[in-house]
Design a protein around this motif. Structure first.
Motif, short mmCIF file in Angstrom:
data_model
loop_
_atom_site.label_atom_id
_atom_site.label_comp_id
_atom_site.label_asym_id
_atom_site.label_seq_id
_atom_site.Cartn_x
_atom_site.Cartn_y
_atom_site.Cartn_z
N TYR A 64 0.85 -1.18 0.00
CA TYR A 64 0.00 0.00 0.00
C TYR A 64 0.89 1.24 0.00
O TYR A 64 2.01 1.23 0.49
CB TYR A 64 -0.88 0.06 1.25
N GLN A 114 0.65 5.24 1.44
CA GLN A 114 -0.12 6.11 2.31
C GLN A 114 0.46 7.52 2.30
O GLN A 114 1.64 7.71 2.62
CB GLN A 114 -0.19 5.58 3.75
N GLY A 161 -2.00 11.72 6.61
CA GLY A 161 -3.37 12.00 7.03
C GLY A 161 -4.44 11.31 6.20
O GLY A 161 -5.63 11.60 6.38
N LYS A 162 -4.05 10.43 5.30
CA LYS A 162 -5.02 9.75 4.44
C LYS A 162 -4.98 8.25 4.66
O LYS A 162 -4.08 7.70 5.28
CB LYS A 162 -4.72 10.06 2.98
N GLY A 163 -6.00 7.56 4.14
CA GLY A 163 -6.03 6.11 4.23
C GLY A 163 -5.08 5.48 3.22
O GLY A 163 -4.79 6.07 2.19
N PRO A 164 -4.57 4.29 3.53
CA PRO A 164 -3.67 3.61 2.59
C PRO A 164 -4.36 3.32 1.27
O PRO A 164 -5.54 2.95 1.24
CB PRO A 164 -3.32 2.32 3.33
N PHE A 185 -4.30 0.92 -2.05
CA PHE A 185 -3.84 -0.39 -2.47
C PHE A 185 -2.98 -0.31 -3.73
O PHE A 185 -3.32 0.41 -4.69
CB PHE A 185 -5.04 -1.31 -2.73
#
Lengths: 112, 109
Positions: free
Chosen positions: B36, B38, B41-44, B46
């Motif tokens: 992943y 990232q 401050g954000k989501g991973p 894919f």
């Protein structure tokens, strides 16, 4: 196709209060994972739900709990908030076992 | 207990300077290894899934490989926009998704 959505984006609570975080998985995904990511640290596993059942939980106290609804959405509840609960809470959904998980943008929880 | 260790913790590269990130693991029954990206401050996000030793996946400047003990993420001629934290995760026989600590990549122009 809509991705994983989490709400709220930001949440500010006072120590001792309760917080509820929500997650809507990608359509057709039945598994939901919750992770905690404290500032500058890695992802710590909290909970895993599949088909409405809690399948596993990480090494967190019982005041961290949650559930998964019949439509596969999920909520994470944190009771008796402590300052160290301040973190980015991430939700991920998985279409079937042993496949890739897709993450939402997270809920930033700040406890003051 | 399953373990995922990523190295180095941080990596500074000049634009165009190729390198590799390492993910070593011990697991009771590997059911998939995932990479992943990232941003702060954000989501991973894919990137890749690998299931068996010898498998390789490519996407733009990134190439992921897998052996029985480790995985590599090769970055060819990186650009500043490749700067991010790269996470490795594995899934075991119990469908537990375990993450490594990540490698923070900084690419300077």
């Amino acid at each position: 196709e809509a991705g994983v959505t989490q709400s709220p984006t930001h949440l500010i609570k006072t120590r001792g209060q309760q917080a509820t975080l929500r997650c809507s998985p990608i359509s057709g995904h039945t598994s939901v994972y919750w992770y905690q990511q404290a500032l500058g640290l890695g992802l710590q596993f909290l909970l895993w739900y599949d088909e409405g059942e809690e399948r596993n939980r990480g090494n967190f106290p019982p005041r961290f709990s949650g559930r998964q609804f019949p439509n596969y959405s999920s909520e994470l509840n944190v009771n008796a908030l402590e300052l160290e609960d301040s973190a980015l809470y991430l939700c991920a959904s998985m279409r079937q076992l042993n496949t890739e998980a897709f993450f939402g943008q997270g809920t930033r929880l700040t406890v003051v | 207990e399953d373990q995922v260790t990523q190295s180095p913790e941080a990596l500074r590269l000049q634009e165009g300077e190729s390198s590799s990130l390492n993910c070593s693991y011990t697991v009771s029954g590997l059911r998939g290894l995932f990479w992943y990206r990232q941003d702060p401050g954000k989501g991973p996000e894919f990137l890749f899934t690998l299931y068996s030793a010898g498998e390789e996946k490519e996407k733009e400047r990134l190439k992921a490989t897998l052996t029985k003990k480790e995985s590599f993420l090769h970055i060819t001629a990186p650009k500043p926009e490749d700067s991010a934290t790269y996470l490795c995760a594995l899934n075991n026989a119990g469908n537990m998704l375990t993450f490594g600590g990540g490698t923070r990549l900084m690419v300077k122009p």
